[in-house]
Design a protein around this motif. Sequence first.
Motif, PDB file in Angstrom:
ATOM      1  N   UNK A 374     -12.853  -9.874  -2.560  1.00 14.55           N
ATOM      2  CA  UNK A 374     -12.391  -8.522  -2.216  1.00 14.55           C
ATOM      3  C   UNK A 374     -12.003  -8.386  -0.744  1.00 14.55           C
ATOM      4  N   UNK A 375     -11.760  -9.493  -0.054  1.00 17.07           N
ATOM      5  CA  UNK A 375     -11.494  -9.438   1.386  1.00 17.07           C
ATOM      6  C   UNK A 375     -10.130  -8.863   1.728  1.00 17.07           C
ATOM      7  N   UNK A 376      -9.140  -8.924   0.785  1.00 21.78           N
ATOM      8  CA  UNK A 376      -7.761  -8.582   1.112  1.00 21.78           C
ATOM      9  C   UNK A 376      -7.626  -7.123   1.563  1.00 21.78           C
ATOM     10  N   UNK A 377      -8.319  -6.220   0.901  1.00 25.49           N
ATOM     11  CA  UNK A 377      -8.196  -4.799   1.219  1.00 25.49           C
ATOM     12  C   UNK A 377      -8.648  -4.482   2.647  1.00 25.49           C
ATOM     13  N   UNK A 378      -9.865  -4.847   3.082  1.00 29.11           N
ATOM     14  CA  UNK A 378     -10.250  -4.567   4.479  1.00 29.11           C
ATOM     15  C   UNK A 378      -9.440  -5.375   5.490  1.00 29.11           C
ATOM     16  N   UNK A 379      -9.068  -6.616   5.149  1.00 23.03           N
ATOM     17  CA  UNK A 379      -8.274  -7.411   6.094  1.00 23.03           C
ATOM     18  C   UNK A 379      -6.903  -6.786   6.298  1.00 23.03           C
ATOM     19  N   UNK A 380      -6.321  -6.232   5.242  1.00 23.21           N
ATOM     20  CA  UNK A 380      -5.036  -5.543   5.374  1.00 23.21           C
ATOM     21  C   UNK A 380      -5.175  -4.311   6.249  1.00 23.21           C
ATOM     22  N   UNK A 381      -6.269  -3.563   6.059  1.00 15.83           N
ATOM     23  CA  UNK A 381      -6.489  -2.358   6.863  1.00 15.83           C
ATOM     24  C   UNK A 381      -6.605  -2.694   8.343  1.00 15.83           C
ATOM     25  N   UNK A 382      -7.153  -3.862   8.677  1.00 20.85           N
ATOM     26  CA  UNK A 382      -7.296  -4.266  10.081  1.00 20.85           C
ATOM     27  C   UNK A 382      -5.936  -4.310  10.765  1.00 20.85           C
ATOM     28  N   UNK A 383      -4.956  -4.938  10.111  1.00 23.81           N
ATOM     29  CA  UNK A 383      -3.630  -5.039  10.720  1.00 23.81           C
ATOM     30  C   UNK A 383      -2.915  -3.691  10.719  1.00 23.81           C
ATOM     31  N   UNK A 384      -3.149  -2.883   9.704  1.00 22.02           N
ATOM     32  CA  UNK A 384      -2.457  -1.598   9.629  1.00 22.02           C
ATOM     33  C   UNK A 384      -2.945  -0.611  10.680  1.00 22.02           C
ATOM     34  N   UNK A 385      -4.190  -0.712  11.083  1.00 19.78           N
ATOM     35  CA  UNK A 385      -4.748   0.284  12.003  1.00 19.78           C
ATOM     36  C   UNK A 385      -4.436  -0.040  13.458  1.00 19.78           C
ATOM     37  N   UNK A 386      -3.815  -1.199  13.733  1.00 21.44           N
ATOM     38  CA  UNK A 386      -3.580  -1.619  15.116  1.00 21.44           C
ATOM     39  C   UNK A 386      -2.396  -0.854  15.719  1.00 21.44           C
ATOM     40  N   UNK A 387      -2.616  -0.016  16.727  1.00 17.45           N
ATOM     41  CA  UNK A 387      -1.509   0.738  17.319  1.00 17.45           C
ATOM     42  C   UNK A 387      -0.535  -0.112  18.114  1.00 17.45           C
ATOM     43  N   UNK A 388      -0.953  -1.298  18.590  1.00 13.83           N
ATOM     44  CA  UNK A 388      -0.041  -2.122  19.379  1.00 13.83           C
ATOM     45  C   UNK A 388       0.974  -2.859  18.502  1.00 13.83           C
ATOM     46  N   UNK A 389       0.882  -2.713  17.175  1.00 13.46           N
ATOM     47  CA  UNK A 389       1.884  -3.291  16.283  1.00 13.46           C
ATOM     48  C   UNK A 389       2.980  -2.307  15.922  1.00 13.46           C
ATOM     49  N   UNK A 390       2.927  -1.114  16.507  1.00 14.03           N
ATOM     50  CA  UNK A 390       3.974  -0.137  16.239  1.00 14.03           C
ATOM     51  C   UNK A 390       3.403   1.166  15.728  1.00 14.03           C
ATOM     52  N   UNK A 391       4.263   2.179  15.530  1.00 18.54           N
ATOM     53  CA  UNK A 391       3.807   3.468  15.001  1.00 18.54           C
ATOM     54  C   UNK A 391       3.178   3.319  13.621  1.00 18.54           C
ATOM     55  N   UNK A 392       2.318   4.242  13.265  1.00 16.87           N
ATOM     56  CA  UNK A 392       1.531   4.151  12.042  1.00 16.87           C
ATOM     57  C   UNK A 392       2.404   4.060  10.803  1.00 16.87           C
ATOM     58  N   UNK A 393       3.338   4.985  10.639  1.00 16.31           N
ATOM     59  CA  UNK A 393       4.170   4.981   9.436  1.00 16.31           C
ATOM     60  C   UNK A 393       5.022   3.722   9.379  1.00 16.31           C
ATOM     61  N   UNK A 394       5.517   3.275  10.518  1.00 11.73           N
ATOM     62  CA  UNK A 394       6.306   2.040  10.555  1.00 11.73           C
ATOM     63  C   UNK A 394       5.458   0.857  10.098  1.00 11.73           C
ATOM     64  N   UNK A 395       4.210   0.783  10.569  1.00 17.57           N
ATOM     65  CA  UNK A 395       3.327  -0.298  10.151  1.00 17.57           C
ATOM     66  C   UNK A 395       3.085  -0.270   8.655  1.00 17.57           C
ATOM     67  N   UNK A 396       2.865   0.918   8.123  1.00 17.71           N
ATOM     68  CA  UNK A 396       2.574   1.052   6.693  1.00 17.71           C
ATOM     69  C   UNK A 396       3.788   0.663   5.858  1.00 17.71           C
ATOM     70  N   UNK A 397       4.956   1.155   6.231  1.00 18.13           N
ATOM     71  CA  UNK A 397       6.165   0.820   5.482  1.00 18.13           C
ATOM     72  C   UNK A 397       6.431  -0.682   5.511  1.00 18.13           C
ATOM     73  N   UNK A 398       6.314  -1.284   6.698  1.00 19.96           N
ATOM     74  CA  UNK A 398       6.591  -2.712   6.822  1.00 19.96           C
ATOM     75  C   UNK A 398       5.563  -3.545   6.068  1.00 19.96           C
ATOM     76  N   UNK A 399       4.299  -3.148   6.152  1.00 22.83           N
ATOM     77  CA  UNK A 399       3.259  -3.906   5.456  1.00 22.83           C
ATOM     78  C   UNK A 399       3.448  -3.825   3.937  1.00 22.83           C
ATOM     79  N   UNK A 400       3.734  -2.626   3.436  1.00 20.27           N
ATOM     80  CA  UNK A 400       3.924  -2.472   1.997  1.00 20.27           C
ATOM     81  C   UNK A 400       5.129  -3.274   1.517  1.00 20.27           C
TER      82      UNK A 400
END
Length: 618
Positions: A374-400
């Motif tokens: 079950x590691x994928x879900x929290x590991x994905x959240x780690x990268x999504x919550x990082x503000x230095x990777x870009x704006x929140x919605x942009x991170x979510x759209x790109x990750x999805x």
Amino acid sequence: MFRTAVRVLPPWLSHALNAQRGPVPWNAVTRGALAGGPLLVVALAAGRASLGVVAAIAAMLAGINDRPGGRRTSVRRIGVPALAGAAGLLVGTYAGQHLDALALTLLLTVLGLLAGGVSAVGPVASAAGTQLLVGSAVGAGMPLPDPGWQSVLAFLAGAGWLLLLRLALPTPGSLTGGFRFDGERAAVAGVYDAVAALLDAVGTGDAVARRAALTAALDHAQDALAGPRLRRRASTAAERRLHAQYAAALPLGEAATALAWDGRPVPARAAEGPRRLAAAVRGNTAAGPLPAPHRTDPALRALDDALLHAAVAFDLGRDQDLHTRRRSPASVARDVLGAGGREYGLRAGLCFGASAAVAQALHHGHWYGSHQHWYWLPATAVFLVKPDLGPLVSRVLCRAAGTVLGALLFAGLAAVLPRPAGLVALVALCGALVPVAARHFAAQTTVVTVLVLALVMVGGEPQASAGRIGETLLACAIVLVVGHLPLPGQRGGGVRARIGAADAAAQAYLAHVLSGSGDRATRWTLRREAYRTLAEARAAIDRAAAELPALARHSEGTDEVAAVLERLVDTTTACAVHLDDTGRLTPRHTAGLAELGDELAARRGRVAGECPGLPLAG
């Protein structure tokens, strides 16, 4: 036409469609190809596939941190996050074995709070915080058949292998100019090129952008030279010379900035000297003859004096430690415990803890079917919550988008590739693509998804593309909700902290110049810090402006404060150069400082009214 269409889209959407540009980093591509694949081959030959998977994951994470720059700088850039990831893996492994679901969730939440706060310190700390959380998620949610200490050693071996490749393999063309300092030499040469480009733009509308490019080049060179030395003092004549060449570029940049502030075009030959110096740095040769001086005003006299000083530095190579960015423990603690660190820590802790709780609930509820990890879900959240990777919605759209595309690609490839040879080859290919895909978050996510799914299958797990897509979309939903929750304190803490640091650095630089001190080394160090903190503030402001309106409004007006601070630092630089030449300021200088002081006070008041608690210097 495409870029024009991107400009008319809302900032939160256009940011997701923009990609970085630049040459292909073939040396990093080679290292990526030689990282995870060979490690898997060795592990499979030894009958320890699970350890090979852990080592390849570590090599992949190290490859993400394998950025351009000095060879020895990579020791810190890759090594520190790897140590944090190994610590996270150790904690997660033993916590997953001995704690119940509630206690494990609480522990992971605390780790998220800690890692989030530390990530506000800087890029290396941010990467370390990320790997700490990813390692703990993998350790807790990806039970391995090996003892925990063996998994930790395999993780360190994987990251160490990539670091060894970074230190040992030469970059193209480096053997002719000196193997060990190729990255440092290119970075210092880039500073002289940026000075020449700024001189070409003096008196034109491009001067502001060229001055920003000079700041970026100086930042890059400062980082490239900050790697560990072989001895306490500079270890070789070549290294001493590089440090002296960087130090010699500081007064050149100062004079060029003063000329840009003045705004009067300069003779075309003014840029020839810095360009010849850039070529000399790249070729590791003497400076050679420089253009004749053109000493008609203080800034041009300062430029000619700086060129002469640079020529001497090239020949003598006297080492000056002006590249080290010294940060006191108190300033680091302010970053961690300040508004930016607290806000990031809270959101990282909530996202990581919530995603771990949901993942465990789904796991124990048998939603995963035959999939046990079950590691994928929290590991994905780690990268999504990082503000230095870009704006929140942009991170979510790109990750999805990247996860969906990567999972579908892997599903097709897994159906036809032979096992395990085909999967090992796929891991090597993806490792080579990571440095290229790093230009866009969606592309990087696509490559990493294929790579991780291949590793999981090599480790004996069934094909799990559909589950990865569902877990990623769930992580996106969790991060979006937490990202918009009203938390204690003021929103936009990261932006406020950056603009406050830039304000304080600009005031310190101005105070030193107006004090009449003859300590130029301190002045250049203060000037570097002022411009560097301004660049960091600008980056944070640009990211915040690309958020959804509900989040972007919390940083409104900070871009205007940053613009005034940039003009103040430029004016201070012009004052310093003029004071060196004449010992007094002109009415234009004093009037400019007074006007900027009034404007800055007004901007501070306006932003503080819209964002109470904004920490700006007085």
